[in-house]
Design a protein around this motif. Sequence first.
Motif, short mmCIF file in Angstrom:
data_model
loop_
_atom_site.label_atom_id
_atom_site.label_comp_id
_atom_site.label_asym_id
_atom_site.label_seq_id
_atom_site.Cartn_x
_atom_site.Cartn_y
_atom_site.Cartn_z
N SER A 1 0.81 -1.22 0.00
CA SER A 1 0.00 0.00 0.00
C SER A 1 0.84 1.26 0.00
CB SER A 1 -0.93 0.01 1.23
OG SER A 1 -1.75 -1.13 1.23
N SER B 1 3.37 2.02 -5.33
CA SER B 1 2.33 2.46 -6.25
C SER B 1 2.93 3.15 -7.46
CB SER B 1 1.36 3.40 -5.52
OG SER B 1 0.39 3.90 -6.42
N LYS C 1 0.66 -1.68 -11.95
CA LYS C 1 -0.26 -1.16 -10.95
C LYS C 1 -1.46 -2.10 -10.75
CE LYS C 1 -2.89 2.93 -9.58
NZ LYS C 1 -4.05 2.14 -9.14
N ASP D 1 -2.35 -3.86 -7.24
CA ASP D 1 -3.65 -3.62 -6.60
C ASP D 1 -4.39 -4.94 -6.35
OD1 ASP D 1 -3.17 -0.95 -6.61
OD2 ASP D 1 -4.41 -0.50 -8.37
#
Length: 1033
Positions: free
Chosen positions: A18, A23, A32, A36
């Motif tokens: 996170s 990211s 990405k 995720d």
Amino acid sequence: MAEAIAFDIATELITKLSSRALSQVGLCWNLKHDIDDLTSIVRTIKAVLLDAEEKSVTNNLVKVWLGELKDVLYDADDLLDDFSTEALRKDLMGGNKLTKEVRLFFSSSNQFAYGHRMGRKIKAIKSRLASIESEANTFGFMLRDRPVETSFMTKKRQQMHSFAPKDKIIGRDDDKAALLKLVLEFESEETVYIIPIVGLGGLGKTALAQFVYNDEMVKNHFKLMMWVCVSDVFDVKIIVENIIKSATGRAPDQNLQMDQLQNQLRDIIGGKKYLLVLDDIWNEEREEWVSLKELLVGGVKGSRIIVTTRSSRVAKITSKCQPYFLKGLSDDDAWCLFKEIAFEQRYEDSTNSAFVEIGKQILQRCGGVPLVIRTIASTLFYKETEKEWRSFKDNELVKISQKECEILPTLKLSYDHLPSHLKHCFAYCRLYPKDHEIRVQTLVQFWIAQGFIKQLDPSQSLEEIGFGYFIDLVDRSFFQDVKNDKRLCFTTCKMHDLMHDLAESVAGIESSIVDSDNIASEVGEKCRHISINFSLIPLLKGKKLRTLLPFSSIRDGNLSDNEILELIIAHYRCLRVLKLNRLNLKTVPHSIYMLKHLRYVDFSWNSNIKILPKSICKIQNLLALKLDFCNELRELPKKIEKLVNLTHLGCLGCSGLTHMPRGIGKLTSLETLSMFVVHKDGSHGGADLSELRGLNNLREYLRIRNLGFVKNAKEKFKAANLKEKQHLRSLVLLWDADNGDDDEKSLEDLQPHPNLKELYIGEWRGDANFPSWLSLLTNLVYIRIWGPSKFKHLTSLAQLPRLQHLEISGLTELEYMDDNSPKGSQGEPQSFFPSLKGLSLHDCPNMKSWWRTTKPIDDDSNEDDTTVMGTSTMAFPCLSSLSVRDCPLTSMPLYPSLDDTLNLANTSSRPLKQTMKMNMNAKTPSSSSSSLPLSKLKSFHVENIEGLDTHTLHGCLQRLINLNDLSLIDFPNLTSLPEEMRCLTNLLRLNIYRVPQLEERCEKDIGADWYKIAHIPSVIHEARLYSHLLRGN
């Protein structure tokens, strides 16, 4: 334990996944979406882990599922560790393509290739986790939140009672009395009488044996006492080696053959009444026991062997007598023990009828077994409401079988109620063999290296938090036999055998002790932590090890230690902890840098290692580098500043080190730097003392060598910034130069922080003025100063409130200790060395008086005139031990309170005579009218003391009623022993050397003085030993 580890790893992964850095990396490499998805899957799985944990107890398929999940999470953790490790390396090289935060996950000169490779690995992990998530749906797990565990750390016991040695064990007074009769009074036909203690595990057989073993009557009854833990493996050679080690304090040479060991053992026990405890015997083969027993019959009649065992058959084959069967505690004693632990700090609850009722119902399920009672009560200590107690009784305890022999499931209840981070820490201890003495600091550093320690409070170091975890486990009775050093810091501990069984059970296949070819071949990919006989490493198959601890120095393989190390580096790239101490390594290979996950590596006691490869500085995750006692090591790597996470650099005993590398001062995370060496000529890029300036996190011990070679001393000494190192406990300042005196170098410029506990100053040949800052170090408990040096006097140390030990030696220029006159201190005797327990004054030939202003007094002066010395009230208030050797002291503070040791050699007898004639009703601190000077003394050694004749000795000995040891050396004019020798009924040893007129008088049975000393068990004169025992000589 899979679920506990899985939960913690999942939590850590979510934090990493996170992060803003990852990211942005995902955006750069088009990952990405995968990142995720991975984050979402881990969150979903984490949410059901609590339910999965409970179902795994009864559903084996769920247990297998948890094991598979844990493996994937481990691999994911390794992958993200790869990201951060490679990115850190890039950051140190000065890369600037992305922000610093993004560079934490960025690596490789070929960005595209690296991104592609990492992308494949992330997709593979995601695929495996997705499959596991899909399988989880078939079990119907419920979403449940794990209780917040941070509150666990807030409740502490007021005092660490668990660490205090107990002189009483609840409920065992009758058992102790019965055993004392067998040990001390029972008349047996056998020369060596064997007493088996039999009982279930956890009943306290070992504790009871220790209770008896440490009894003063027992200590005084036996000439020789030994304790050996036997445990699972009954190897006669190993047992004999351990008996010899217990008796002598030294382990025998490992190369000795059995017949040589037998001879040593016979020499040790021959002619002596001994007590031997053989703890925790499992062997039920009579022949093996007989082969050991035959070696133990050399003691005199009245010798005893205590055997503790869980097996009645063991008792039967070891002894002809009826074994002592240890039973569970009575209901009253069990409740007393339970209440003492569970209700500590909660007196009101201990009288609350609801708590009492539930507590006694829970206690019924403990079977009177002290270990179970302690463990369950320790768990309930952390549960403060009646609802929590009732839930524990109705929902947890009810599941446990009530079979008498099934203790482990009950103990596991307490394990189940541990926070997840403590579960890791406890299960990790499965790597230690049974009855192993565990070094607490090393264990905590292992926990840190494995990522078990969570730093929620930045003001606390990881090691401080880790010690907190350790205390929590001790409070819950998972550890025992905790020992502290003189600074009350934890040093070692042990685990009860049943707790070790529990650790082995919960660790499962993840951890293993590998001590045979068969076990080595069975270690698979799911094993992450091993202790191993080093020569068995080539047989291992699993490649994902995180811990590798060699536990045996026996070499029986075809490969050299260096070849095995090369094999380790080639195959075990996930290692976090690698212990390579006490091997026969000649070099450290360049390829060591490939162990990029490594946090802890130990090369200590490899005396052939002369240099470390530069490549070791590429292991940027390294937290601990242990090099202690690599005495041939010449230098540390020049680029050591690249080890930016290094916290512990151990180089104690590295006597071959010539200098420290420049840049070491950049390692501001260092907490351990055991030695700093100033280069003698300033060449080789050596670091100077200014590199210490910013190392203000240093803790424990710092030794600075070669201070005599420092250039621009005033500037460099101050640049070391010692006064800002508030966490240092011990500081050693060594001159180490042979370039003559240097008055420009002053200790005044090396002022340490006032928190310092121990100060050592060696061979200081700089400025002769003693530093004024010493009086500011009010927390000092130990001072040692040794020469040669030019000190003529020392700053007054008398007012240091916590000073307990003072050692002065080899100060040939020293004339006095205190600027004040003795009368100047008489008004405030309480402030004169208020805490001093031990004092040594050796080899100070010019020191004739303690005080500067005292006029010289020779041994012919009026000995009764205490006012001449100003000592009518001048005495050490609580001194326990005193040693004065080769110091012609005629005037010094008196020492009536000594209760341990008095050693006087080549010094004046005047202070002794004055002490013996003191009026104990005077204002001498800590004395009382009911005791006489030196009446509590245990050991008295006198050598070549002018004026000590038979008459004077008579005056001394009539007071020394508690004396155990007496040595009289080099008294040619001593013509006979005084009659008072017969009154010294506690005397165990008498040594007489170079007293020619006593040689004939002390001949056994026929000497004129023999009747005065016949009661003493050991009499030695002129290197010949005569023993006379009250019984069975």
